[in-house]
Design an enzyme around this catalytic site. Structure first.
Site, PDB file in Angstrom:
ATOM      1  N   GLU A  64     -86.731 -26.423  16.492  1.00  0.00           N
ATOM      2  CA  GLU A  64     -85.730 -27.284  15.826  1.00  0.00           C
ATOM      3  C   GLU A  64     -86.391 -28.615  15.454  1.00  0.00           C
ATOM      4  O   GLU A  64     -85.881 -29.692  15.763  1.00  0.00           O
ATOM      5  CB  GLU A  64     -84.536 -27.495  16.755  1.00  0.00           C
ATOM      6  CG  GLU A  64     -83.958 -26.179  17.271  1.00  0.00           C
ATOM      7  CD  GLU A  64     -82.899 -26.336  18.359  1.00  0.00           C
ATOM      8  OE1 GLU A  64     -83.057 -27.214  19.211  1.00  0.00           O
ATOM      9  OE2 GLU A  64     -81.921 -25.584  18.322  1.00  0.00           O
ATOM     10  N   CYS A  67     -73.908 -28.068  21.269  1.00  0.00           N
ATOM     11  CA  CYS A  67     -74.155 -29.522  21.252  1.00  0.00           C
ATOM     12  C   CYS A  67     -73.504 -30.217  20.068  1.00  0.00           C
ATOM     13  O   CYS A  67     -73.050 -31.364  20.177  1.00  0.00           O
ATOM     14  CB  CYS A  67     -75.661 -29.778  21.238  1.00  0.00           C
ATOM     15  SG  CYS A  67     -76.557 -28.811  20.013  1.00  0.00           S
TER      16      CYS A  67
HETATM   17  O1  FUB Z   1     -81.173 -29.429  24.159  1.00  0.00           O
HETATM   18  C1  FUB Z   1     -79.878 -29.973  24.036  1.00  0.00           C
HETATM   19  C2  FUB Z   1     -79.403 -29.806  22.619  1.00  0.00           C
HETATM   20  O2  FUB Z   1     -79.323 -28.430  22.313  1.00  0.00           O
HETATM   21  C3  FUB Z   1     -80.334 -30.354  21.584  1.00  0.00           C
HETATM   22  O3  FUB Z   1     -80.153 -31.694  21.301  1.00  0.00           O
HETATM   23  C4  FUB Z   1     -80.041 -29.499  20.428  1.00  0.00           C
HETATM   24  O4  FUB Z   1     -81.030 -29.544  19.445  1.00  0.00           O
HETATM   25  C5  FUB Z   1     -79.914 -28.154  21.063  1.00  0.00           C
HETATM   26  O5  FUB Z   1     -81.171 -27.603  21.254  1.00  0.00           O
HETATM   27 ZN    ZN Z   2     -76.496 -30.007  18.016  1.00  0.00          ZN
END
Ligand code: FUB
Ligand code: ZN
Length: 650
Positions: free
Chosen positions: A321, A417
């Site tokens: 990501e 999230c």
């Molecule tokens: O790792 C916690 C959250 O979940 C991250 O900020 C998002 O990108 C997702 O991976």
């Molecule tokens: Zn998110």
């Protein structure tokens, strides 16, 4: 007295009512597994993570000893509850709601019960093995979750004066302080996912207790000084599987590849980067540290100058990501996580506290009106994790490299999230409209509102009368109730071709200072201003280093980036072309997508007269095609649908 901004804008009130009436109740049901929905996997490869339900509230009940069972979900499942609570805080700050506050109190009591006696708070380890806590920082998200709790607690305390929630937060921060820091016997390290730093700084702002500021500073400046920290911990860790191997990722993923003060590009996981930047900028603003601000500026320049999509999305690849490299901005495989756009808004807000540069507000606006809003359907109950600039429904379904790119927003996501992050941002939008610095109030966002702003030891009453973004003018009435003069910095929008400013019925020449025009309001004076913008539909071109966008054009009007959808333009959007000189017409359509401005033009479509052959020696034919664009934020609200932002220009 504190600053109070009551939003009156129709556009934004709709969103804020949506948070109160739909998002908060809906998300509460999801967190309690009573929403009756199907939760989607984010992408191929996520099958290993249990995500058929949320179980987030149940995890707290188990950790609190109220029920029996085991932990379920991601290690950071607790943060979904905290972000929900934070959204509740802003919502009741805007409008008290005894029933919702009673629910929030229940949640606060539950969290307090789940907290260990020494202040540690994390249901994953409380349930699965408290002896393993703080031993797998790369993946465990313990400090990340506690950071989110502290943010929620501060917000709720500020909204309702609830001492209990603040006490739980202080106890939590004290536990972290007892375990981490430069002193011998403490852990010399930090969390794999930045967030605790933001929480600790907020706790410092509300309590004035310097150890919280020091701890935030420690985490920020220590980062990158322990390369391999996460892998070293992982090598000897015997506790519950924290996050399926994430702790073994390269150091860049965690911004752990070199000391933060030496970093000059945005590397690794995009949300982590912008949370790091948000905390760094808060620290720089709070301590007036010019060197830390320099680091923030380097990040800002790299992200916004070379690594940001036109929609304000960031994160070029699904792998981690993450950011990749300068000008690598692929439209149909990118990540552009909703949380990352939300995080950019946070970062921009902190940068404005340091220096009054309209560029910060412009990026804030771009991220907000485009990538962030696109993260949610107009019903407030469906969400994108990933926000593409181009989608082909068939490819998303059949090409494994595009399994993360969805054409319809799911009801909820296994990794949830984004939805509550958006809820807390929209519910706190009033915090982003103005920035106060010494004797100056910066008007960053054109949002219809009535405000009382604490400035220069007194109060400025400031009203924005506008139906922006659908109206191209703002009337501002400001009364300075203090005994000293106050400056209002009016942002001069760069998306307008001509900005006219009328003060007390007299046209004024604009004098721009870093994108703002300053008007002085003397003590006791009331000024009446009117800003009028000539807003046209614009063609935007990317730097030719962005290979995907060469020969293409993106359409925008005002703060909105526009896109073409299949429902308006048929299939195979890539066959469409916009001739260079045709006119683009703007119309406000009140019955479409809850009221949006659309853009139309006479375009072309290439087609083959010989559909059978894959390659041929003749150019495809061109036929006329009527093109229609809608604002990007409103896409995917009319069924499953292809979409495209960058169209070929001819
Ligand atoms: O790792 C916690 C959250 O979940 C991250 O900020 C998002 O990108 C997702 O991976
Ligand atoms: Zn998110």
């Amino acid at each position: 007295m504190t600053t109070r901004v009551e939003i009156t804008s129709t556009f934004w009130k709709r969103y804020r009512n949506l948070v109160r009436k739909e998002m908060i109740p809906y998300q509460w049901n999801v967190l309690n597994d009573t929403a009756g929905i199907t939760i989607e996997k984010e992408r191929l490869g996520d099958e290993g993570i249990p995500s058929d339900k949320s179980h987030a509230i149940e995890n707290f009940k188990i950790a609190a000893g109220r029920t029996k069972g085991s932990h379920y979900g991601w290690t950071f499942q607790d943060s979904d509850v905290y972000k929900w609570l934070e959204a509740v805080a802003y919502s009741v700050r805007e409008q008290r709601d005894p029933e919702l506050e009673a629910k929030a109190q229940e949640v606060i009591d539950l969290i307090a019960d789940a907290q260990e006696d020494d202040g540690y708070l994390d249901t994953f380890y409380s349930i699965l093995g408290i002896q393993y806590r703080y031993q797998s920082l790369g993946g465990s998200h313990e400090l990340y979750c506690m950071g989110h709790f502290i943010e929620a607690a501060v917000a709720y305390y500020e909204a309702c004066g609830n001492e209990k929630v603040l006490d739980v937060a202080k106890k939590c921060a004290d536990n972290i302080d007892a375990n981490f820091g430069p002193e011998e016997g403490k852990i010399h390290g930090y969390d794999g996912h930045e967030e605790i730093e933001i929480g600790l700084l907020r706790l410092y702002h509300v309590t004035g207790v310097t150890k919280y500021l020091q701890l935030a500073k420690y985490f920020l400046l220590e980062r990158g000084k322990h390369p391999n920290l996460f892998r070293k911990q992982a090598a000897v860790y015997e506790g519950p599987d924290a996050l399926g191997g994430i702790e073994k990722s390269p150091d860049t993923y965690f911004q752990n590849h070199k000391p933060v003060m030496e970093m000059d590009t945005a590397e690794g996981h995009a949300v982590r980067v912008v949370y790091l930047c948000t905390a760094l900028a808060d620290l720089a603003a709070t301590t007036k540290d010019a060197q830390i601000y320099e680091v923030c500026k380097r990040f800002w320049k790299n992200i916004t100058g070379k690594r940001m999509f036109i929609t304000g999305g960031i994160g070029s690849t699904v792998k981690g990501e993450s950011f990749t490299l300068d000008y690598d901005l692929p439209n149909d495989t990118m990540y552009c996580e909703t949380c990352a756009a939300v995080g950019m808004v946070f970062f921009a807000r902190q940068m404005l506290r340091i220096e009054p540069k309209a560029e910060y507000a412009e990026v804030m606006e771009r991220c907000l009106y485009n990538c962030a809003l696109a993260g949610m359907a107009l019903d407030g109950k469906h969400f994108f994790y990933v926000n593409p600039l181009e989608v082909n429904v068939k490819k998303s379904k059949l090409d494994p490299t595009k399994s993360h790119v969805k054409a319809v927003r799911p009801s909820w996501l296994g990794c949830a999230c984004c939805p509550p992050n958006l809820a807390r941002l929209l519910a706190s939008l009033d915090d982003y409209v103005y920035t106060v610095k010494e004797d100056t109030v910066l008007l960053n966002l054109f949002v219809g509102s009535d405000a009382e702003v604490e400035v220069n030891g007194g109060m400025l009453e400031i009203q924005q009368k506008t139906e922006f973004p659908w109206e191209d003018a703002v009337a501002i009435v400001a009364t300075n109730h203090s005994s000293k003069p106050v400056q209002i910095g009016l942002r001069i929008p760069r998306w307008a071709d001509d900005v006219r400013l009328v003060v007390h019925d007299r046209q004024q020449e604009l004098q721009e200072e870093a994108g703002y025009h300053y008007v002085t309001v003397a003590a006791g004076e009331t000024v009446a201003l009117r800003m009028e913008f000539a807003v046209s539909v614009r063609r935007n071109y990317a730097n030719p280093h962005v290979s995907e966008d060469v020969g293409r054009v993106a359409i925008s009007r005002g703060p909105f980036v526009y896109c073409l959808e299949g429902v308006d333009n048929g299939t195979d959007l890539n066959c469409l072309e916009l001739p260079e000189h045709v006119a683009l017409h703007y119309t406000f359509e009140k019955d479409l997508l809850q009221g949006v401005g659309t853009i139309t033009a006479e375009g072309k479509r290439v087609r083959s007269s010989d559909e059978e052959s894959l390659y041929r020696n003749q150019k495809p034919e061109e036929t006329a095609a009527s093109l229609r664009w809608v604002p990007y934020y409103a896409w995917a609200n009319r069924g499953e649908n292809d979409m495209m932002v960058w169209i070929r220009e001819k």
